[in-house]
Design an enzyme around this catalytic site. Structure first.
Site, PDB file in Angstrom:
ATOM      1  N   LYS A 116       0.807  -1.226   0.000  1.00 62.28           N
ATOM      2  CA  LYS A 116       0.000   0.000   0.000  1.00 62.28           C
ATOM      3  C   LYS A 116       0.839   1.276   0.000  1.00 62.28           C
ATOM      4  O   LYS A 116       0.497   2.239  -0.687  1.00 62.28           O
ATOM      5  CB  LYS A 116      -0.966  -0.014   1.171  1.00 62.28           C
ATOM      6  CG  LYS A 116      -2.043  -1.056   0.965  1.00 62.28           C
ATOM      7  CD  LYS A 116      -3.077  -1.052   2.037  1.00 62.28           C
ATOM      8  CE  LYS A 116      -3.920  -2.300   1.817  1.00 62.28           C
ATOM      9  NZ  LYS A 116      -4.972  -2.480   2.736  1.00 62.28           N
ATOM     10  N   GLU A 200      -3.552   7.481   6.900  1.00 61.18           N
ATOM     11  CA  GLU A 200      -4.129   8.400   5.914  1.00 61.18           C
ATOM     12  C   GLU A 200      -5.433   8.960   6.443  1.00 61.18           C
ATOM     13  O   GLU A 200      -5.982   8.481   7.433  1.00 61.18           O
ATOM     14  CB  GLU A 200      -4.342   7.692   4.566  1.00 61.18           C
ATOM     15  CG  GLU A 200      -5.402   6.601   4.595  1.00 61.18           C
ATOM     16  CD  GLU A 200      -5.459   5.783   3.307  1.00 61.18           C
ATOM     17  OE1 GLU A 200      -4.521   5.811   2.502  1.00 61.18           O
ATOM     18  OE2 GLU A 200      -6.484   5.094   3.119  1.00 61.18           O
ATOM     19  N   ASN A 235     -14.525  -3.179   7.752  1.00 62.22           N
ATOM     20  CA  ASN A 235     -13.774  -2.889   6.532  1.00 62.22           C
ATOM     21  C   ASN A 235     -13.645  -4.089   5.608  1.00 62.22           C
ATOM     22  O   ASN A 235     -12.769  -4.147   4.760  1.00 62.22           O
ATOM     23  CB  ASN A 235     -12.377  -2.341   6.849  1.00 62.22           C
ATOM     24  CG  ASN A 235     -12.460  -1.081   7.664  1.00 62.22           C
ATOM     25  OD1 ASN A 235     -13.173  -0.147   7.299  1.00 62.22           O
ATOM     26  ND2 ASN A 235     -11.797  -1.069   8.800  1.00 62.22           N
ATOM     27  N   GLU A 288      -5.977   1.311  -3.164  1.00 56.95           N
ATOM     28  CA  GLU A 288      -4.917   0.311  -3.331  1.00 56.95           C
ATOM     29  C   GLU A 288      -5.196  -0.434  -4.627  1.00 56.95           C
ATOM     30  O   GLU A 288      -6.287  -0.350  -5.189  1.00 56.95           O
ATOM     31  CB  GLU A 288      -4.915  -0.689  -2.171  1.00 56.95           C
ATOM     32  CG  GLU A 288      -6.200  -1.498  -2.055  1.00 56.95           C
ATOM     33  CD  GLU A 288      -6.052  -2.747  -1.194  1.00 56.95           C
ATOM     34  OE1 GLU A 288      -4.919  -3.191  -0.964  1.00 56.95           O
ATOM     35  OE2 GLU A 288      -7.090  -3.300  -0.792  1.00 56.95           O
ATOM     36  N   ASN A 290      -5.116  -4.327  -5.997  1.00 61.48           N
ATOM     37  CA  ASN A 290      -4.956  -5.730  -5.652  1.00 61.48           C
ATOM     38  C   ASN A 290      -4.478  -6.452  -6.898  1.00 61.48           C
ATOM     39  O   ASN A 290      -5.178  -6.495  -7.908  1.00 61.48           O
ATOM     40  CB  ASN A 290      -6.270  -6.316  -5.139  1.00 61.48           C
ATOM     41  CG  ASN A 290      -6.653  -5.708  -3.793  1.00 61.48           C
ATOM     42  OD1 ASN A 290      -5.798  -5.407  -2.971  1.00 61.48           O
ATOM     43  ND2 ASN A 290      -7.935  -5.506  -3.573  1.00 61.48           N
TER      44      ASN A 290
HETATM   45  P1  ADP Z   1     -11.256  -8.465  -2.068  1.00 64.08           P
HETATM   46  O1  ADP Z   1     -10.424  -7.245  -1.753  1.00 64.08           O
HETATM   47  O2  ADP Z   1     -10.797  -9.365  -3.142  1.00 64.08           O
HETATM   48  O3  ADP Z   1     -12.679  -8.269  -1.947  1.00 64.08           O
HETATM   49  P2  ADP Z   1     -10.641  -9.493   0.364  1.00 64.08           P
HETATM   50  O4  ADP Z   1      -9.576  -8.468   0.482  1.00 64.08           O
HETATM   51  O5  ADP Z   1     -11.731  -9.639   1.356  1.00 64.08           O
HETATM   52  O6  ADP Z   1     -11.274  -9.431  -0.983  1.00 64.08           O
HETATM   53  O7  ADP Z   1     -10.047 -10.942   0.094  1.00 64.08           O
HETATM   54  C1  ADP Z   1      -8.762 -11.271   0.007  1.00 64.08           C
HETATM   55  C2  ADP Z   1      -8.606 -12.141   1.184  1.00 64.08           C
HETATM   56  O8  ADP Z   1      -9.266 -13.355   0.954  1.00 64.08           O
HETATM   57  C3  ADP Z   1      -7.254 -12.552   1.539  1.00 64.08           C
HETATM   58  O9  ADP Z   1      -6.508 -11.572   2.175  1.00 64.08           O
HETATM   59  C4  ADP Z   1      -7.533 -13.736   2.444  1.00 64.08           C
HETATM   60  O10 ADP Z   1      -7.683 -13.324   3.779  1.00 64.08           O
HETATM   61  C5  ADP Z   1      -8.828 -14.248   1.919  1.00 64.08           C
HETATM   62  N1  ADP Z   1      -8.749 -15.580   1.329  1.00 64.08           N
HETATM   63  C6  ADP Z   1      -7.677 -16.234   0.903  1.00 64.08           C
HETATM   64  N2  ADP Z   1      -7.978 -17.409   0.404  1.00 64.08           N
HETATM   65  C7  ADP Z   1      -9.289 -17.547   0.527  1.00 64.08           C
HETATM   66  C8  ADP Z   1     -10.214 -18.580   0.180  1.00 64.08           C
HETATM   67  N3  ADP Z   1      -9.820 -19.685  -0.417  1.00 64.08           N
HETATM   68  N4  ADP Z   1     -11.508 -18.374   0.434  1.00 64.08           N
HETATM   69  C9  ADP Z   1     -11.897 -17.253   1.004  1.00 64.08           C
HETATM   70  N5  ADP Z   1     -11.082 -16.253   1.343  1.00 64.08           N
HETATM   71  C10 ADP Z   1      -9.795 -16.390   1.111  1.00 64.08           C
HETATM   72  P1  ADP Z   2      -7.845  -4.152   2.316  1.00 61.27           P
HETATM   73  O1  ADP Z   2      -6.511  -4.413   1.735  1.00 61.27           O
HETATM   74  O2  ADP Z   2      -8.032  -4.776   3.624  1.00 61.27           O
HETATM   75  O3  ADP Z   2      -8.932  -4.380   1.346  1.00 61.27           O
HETATM   76  P2  ADP Z   2      -8.286  -1.278   1.868  1.00 61.27           P
HETATM   77  O4  ADP Z   2      -7.235  -0.255   1.935  1.00 61.27           O
HETATM   78  O5  ADP Z   2      -8.785  -1.636   0.524  1.00 61.27           O
HETATM   79  O6  ADP Z   2      -7.803  -2.577   2.645  1.00 61.27           O
HETATM   80  O7  ADP Z   2      -9.491  -0.818   2.781  1.00 61.27           O
HETATM   81  C1  ADP Z   2     -10.566  -1.658   3.085  1.00 61.27           C
HETATM   82  C2  ADP Z   2     -11.827  -0.833   3.259  1.00 61.27           C
HETATM   83  O8  ADP Z   2     -11.674   0.136   4.278  1.00 61.27           O
HETATM   84  C3  ADP Z   2     -12.213  -0.047   2.029  1.00 61.27           C
HETATM   85  O9  ADP Z   2     -12.999  -0.810   1.192  1.00 61.27           O
HETATM   86  C4  ADP Z   2     -12.980   1.125   2.609  1.00 61.27           C
HETATM   87  O10 ADP Z   2     -14.301   0.769   2.902  1.00 61.27           O
HETATM   88  C5  ADP Z   2     -12.295   1.356   3.913  1.00 61.27           C
HETATM   89  N1  ADP Z   2     -11.279   2.399   3.790  1.00 61.27           N
HETATM   90  C6  ADP Z   2      -9.988   2.213   3.515  1.00 61.27           C
HETATM   91  N2  ADP Z   2      -9.328   3.372   3.497  1.00 61.27           N
HETATM   92  C7  ADP Z   2     -10.224   4.328   3.769  1.00 61.27           C
HETATM   93  C8  ADP Z   2     -10.153   5.744   3.929  1.00 61.27           C
HETATM   94  N3  ADP Z   2      -9.015   6.390   3.809  1.00 61.27           N
HETATM   95  N4  ADP Z   2     -11.286   6.407   4.223  1.00 61.27           N
HETATM   96  C9  ADP Z   2     -12.440   5.739   4.368  1.00 61.27           C
HETATM   97  N5  ADP Z   2     -12.571   4.421   4.249  1.00 61.27           N
HETATM   98  C10 ADP Z   2     -11.484   3.712   3.954  1.00 61.27           C
HETATM   99 MG    MG Z   3      -9.100  -3.438  -0.357  1.00 62.45          MG
END
Ligand code: ADP
Ligand code: ADP
Ligand code: MG
Length: 666
Positions: A116, A200, A235, A288, A290
């Site tokens: 990130k 942030e 989140n 971010e 992915n």
């Molecule tokens: P996205 O951002 O794709 O919506 P998430 O961030 O919730 O989804 O999903 C990614 C996460 O899914 C990984 O960090 C891990 O914790 C989880 N994960 C990994 N493998 C599996 C699996 N086989 N089934 C469900 N969740 C998984």
């Molecule tokens: P992850 O890798 O766990 O998916 P993200 O950075 O994508 O982490 O954040 C997950 C969720 O948290 C986002 O989908 C959003 O709902 C919330 N979020 C993240 N950053 C912010 C922000 N700066 N302000 C408000 N909501 C946020």
């Molecule tokens: Mg995310």
């Protein structure tokens, strides 16, 4: 093209990848841990290989074991799924060195985007709008406070390596930072083995909108429109949809162009997702990227007709993309509801246990909708603490958003799960909610719409009618059977006047058997109902029928003098009584629930990380009593009132069950 692929993952995503491979005629190998020895993925794959104990760091996260498994089975490529090794550039490099194709982007792109802090620096340089904040590592709590005060509260403390909603905390004040910084750091270290933290600005009331991108090794990058994932708790996404109800064509084009520009800047060559937070005014900021397949990818597949797993495989094999941006269009609307083993009635805390019953809805076409259930489990499987508590992803496509919502609500009625707690009733509540239906949502949706937590919904009039009808019909089947057993069938005619009791409400009903089912007259209301196409047998957990023509599925179980009936987010204890018995019932006083205000109770099963109070200590409301780790997350348990601590029920290192007493007030 490859002839054999190894899947370095488990659960529904392993099953998902197998399905596409099978269609493409590619053989599959899955690796599995002890806990997954009897999993659905193992049974579906052409080959499977044991790689170690259940904890992921001894199996799914050990690159060497996975690469050795690929060599042993002759797999030419590895699909990492999501989570685990999917965003580890090092793993992608190790694969390349071992002569195995990593089905994902090039390692440089993962390095640039998979972290990130780095990706924000990169996005800033590429001209993408980024959430304001401190794009750098934070050394300690004092530094965290200084940075938070520079940015201005509220802020978000985030693990640079975070994912899956873990390693994130909002801080509204200095106290929150003091508490949150070490907690996020510990969580990040535990979950990702990387404790770099940044801070942030927390954008209030935003929407989460992300763009699916796809690139190949020949310099082509395009996007497959957006997904909105604003319905979140902790989140983490719970409900996703495509397209987004917020975006207009101009914003869609602008967001898509930024996402593609960012992907092109790192020569992105696989499927990936660029996540944004968006204001209700359609302003948007990069969150971010992915660099992997996303959990919610099915909704994009459903509106575009593109199989993203297939595209990842083709691109990894060196094929150029077979279509251009202009060939893509959005068709209809798709929703995904994540069915989690978690208790919505208890702040969505994770639950575990054996799936005593697991009967998902029928897949395929249903009343003009398409239902797709992505799952990695079968009835009898165990949801363990080792991995994510996801049971299934229920996806529904409809011709437009209202059709998709109605289809999802119907499909959820048919999702029958017993064993661990699960969130299907909660998902149903959202589908039935006018605000969700209006499309005006935000990541705050759950806390604002369910401020006291979720406790089910009260029945709409049509639902009360369904529940009454189900109770009467089931009651009739059971009394007829009892009469048959007792040999009194031929005697007096069966009783037709009954009183249906739900809480304090009593409704009189007259039933009459008609060829199609049951006619129910409500003399007090001057109405009749027709219950037809009844599909239920005593003991069956689901009752299917039509009420006045409208199809439904209700859950039904036995309860004292009646039934426990569940329809969408409504659950009612229903009694079917004779008028005389109903009269008597009104006179029975109610029992008071037990007093638990003196106790601090563990809301979930987990491990006590620290007990932060001692016997005899005076504590204030909101003070931390202890920290419990469950599903790799640190949960802070706070006192709900002021008082003096009496007995302590657990110490650091103890395992506790849900409802165990952690501490008592003196
Ligand atoms: P996205 O951002 O794709 O919506 P998430 O961030 O919730 O989804 O999903 C990614 C996460 O899914 C990984 O960090 C891990 O914790 C989880 N994960 C990994 N493998 C599996 C699996 N086989 N089934 C469900 N969740 C998984
Ligand atoms: P992850 O890798 O766990 O998916 P993200 O950075 O994508 O982490 O954040 C997950 C969720 O948290 C986002 O989908 C959003 O709902 C919330 N979020 C993240 N950053 C912010 C922000 N700066 N302000 C408000 N909501 C946020
Ligand atoms: Mg995310």
């Amino acid at each position: 093209m490859f002839s054999k692929i190894l899947i370095a993952n488990r659960g529904e995503i392993a099953v998902r990848v197998i399905r596409t491979c099978r269609r493409l005629g590619i053989a599959t190998v899955v690796v599995y841990s002890e806990a997954d020895a009897d999993s659905l993925a193992v049974s579906l794959a052409d080959e499977s290989l044991f790689i170690g104990p259940s904890p992921a760091n001894q199996s799914y996260l050990v690159a060497e074991k996975i690469i050795a498994a690929a060599h042993e089975t002759g797999a030419q490529a590895i699909h990492p799924g999501f989570g685990f090794l999917s965003e580890k550039a090092e793993f992608a490099r190790q694969c390349a060195e071992a002569g195995i194709v990593f089905i994902g982007p090039n390692p440089e792109a993962i390095d640039a985007m998979g972290d990130k802090i780095q990706s924000k620096r990169f996005a800033g340089q590429a001209g993408v709008s980024v959430v304001p904040g401190h794009v750098g590592e934070i050394d300690d709590t004092a530094h965290a406070i200084r940075i938070s005060e520079e940015i201005g509260y509220p802020v978000m403390i985030k693990a640079s390596a975070g994912g899956g909603g873990k390693g994130i905390r909002v801080a509204w004040s200095r106290r929150d930072v003091e508490e949150g910084f070490p907690a996020v750091r510990a969580e990040a270290k535990g979950a990702f083995g990387d404790d770099r933290i940044f801070i942030e600005k927390f954008i209030e009331n935003p929407r989460h909108i992300e763009i699916q991108v796809l690139g190949d090794k020949h310099g082509h990058v395009l996007h497959l429109f957006e997904r909105e994932c604003s319905i979140q708790r902790r989140n983490q996404k719970v409900i996703e949809e495509a397209p987004s109800p917020l975006l207009d064509e101009a914003t869609r084009v602008a967001m898509g162009a930024q996402a593609v520009a960012l992907a092109k800047a790192v020569s992105y060559d696989s499927a990936g997702t660029v996540e944004f937070v968006a204001g209700q005014d359609k302003s948007f900021y990069f969150l971010e990227m992915n660099t992997r397949l996303q959990v919610e990818h099915p909704v994009t597949e459903m509106i575009t007709g593109v199989d993203l797993v297939e595209q990842m495989i083709r691109v990894a094999a060196g094929e150029p993309l077979g279509f251009a941006q202009g060939d893509l269009a959005i068709q209809g609307w798709a929703l995904e509801g994540r069915i989690y083993a978690e208790d919505p009635y208890r702040k969505f805390l994770p639950s575990i246990g054996r799936l005593a019953r697991y009967a998902p809805p029928k897949e395929g076409e249903w009343d003009g909708c398409i239902v797709r259930n992505e799952t990695g489990v079968r009835e009898g499987d165990e949801i363990s603490t080792f991995y994510d508590p996801m049971i299934a992803k229920l996806c529904v496509w409809g011709k437009d958003r209202p059709a998709a919502i109605a289809g999802m609500a119907r499909a959820l009625e048919d999702m029958h799960i017993e064993g661990p707690a699960h969130n299907t009733a909660f998902l149903s509540a959202v589908m039935d909610q006018p605000r969700f239906q209006s499309g005006v949502i935000s990541t705050n949706y759950i806390p604002t719409e369910f401020p006291e937590g979720f406790s089910g919904l009260t029945a709409e009039p049509w639902q009360a009618d369904v529940i009454l009808s189900v109770a009467l019909a089931a009651h009739r089947v059971l009394t007829q059977r009892a009469r048959g057993v007792a040999g009194v069938f031929s005697g007096r005619p069966a009783r037709t006047d009954w009183v249906v009791v739900v809480g304090h409400t009593q409704r009189d009903a007259e039933i009459a058997v008609i060829p199609e089912g049951l006619k129910i007259t409500l003399p007090g209301e001057g109405r009749t109902l027709a219950l037809t196409a009844i599909d239920w047998k005593p003991g069956a957990p689901l009752f299917r029928a039509r009420l006045d023509g409208r199809a439904f599925t209700a859950g039904i179980g036995p309860a004292a003098e009646g039934f426990d009936i569940r329809l969408r987010a409504v659950r009612q204890r229903v009694k079917v009584l004779t008028p005389l018995s109903a009269d008597l019932h009104q006179k029975i006083p109610e029992k008071a629930p037990p007093d638990t205000s003196r106790l601090v109770i563990s809301p979930m099963p987990g491990l006590v990380v620290s007990m932060d109070v001692a016997e005899g200590e005076e504590i204030k409301e909101g003070q931390v009593v202890c920290v419990i780790e469950a599903m790799k997350m640190q949960n802070i348990i706070r006192a709900e009132r002021d008082g003096v601590v009496g007995k302590i029920g657990a110490k650091a290192g103890d395992s506790v069950a849900a409802d165990d007493v952690l501490a008592e007030f003196a």
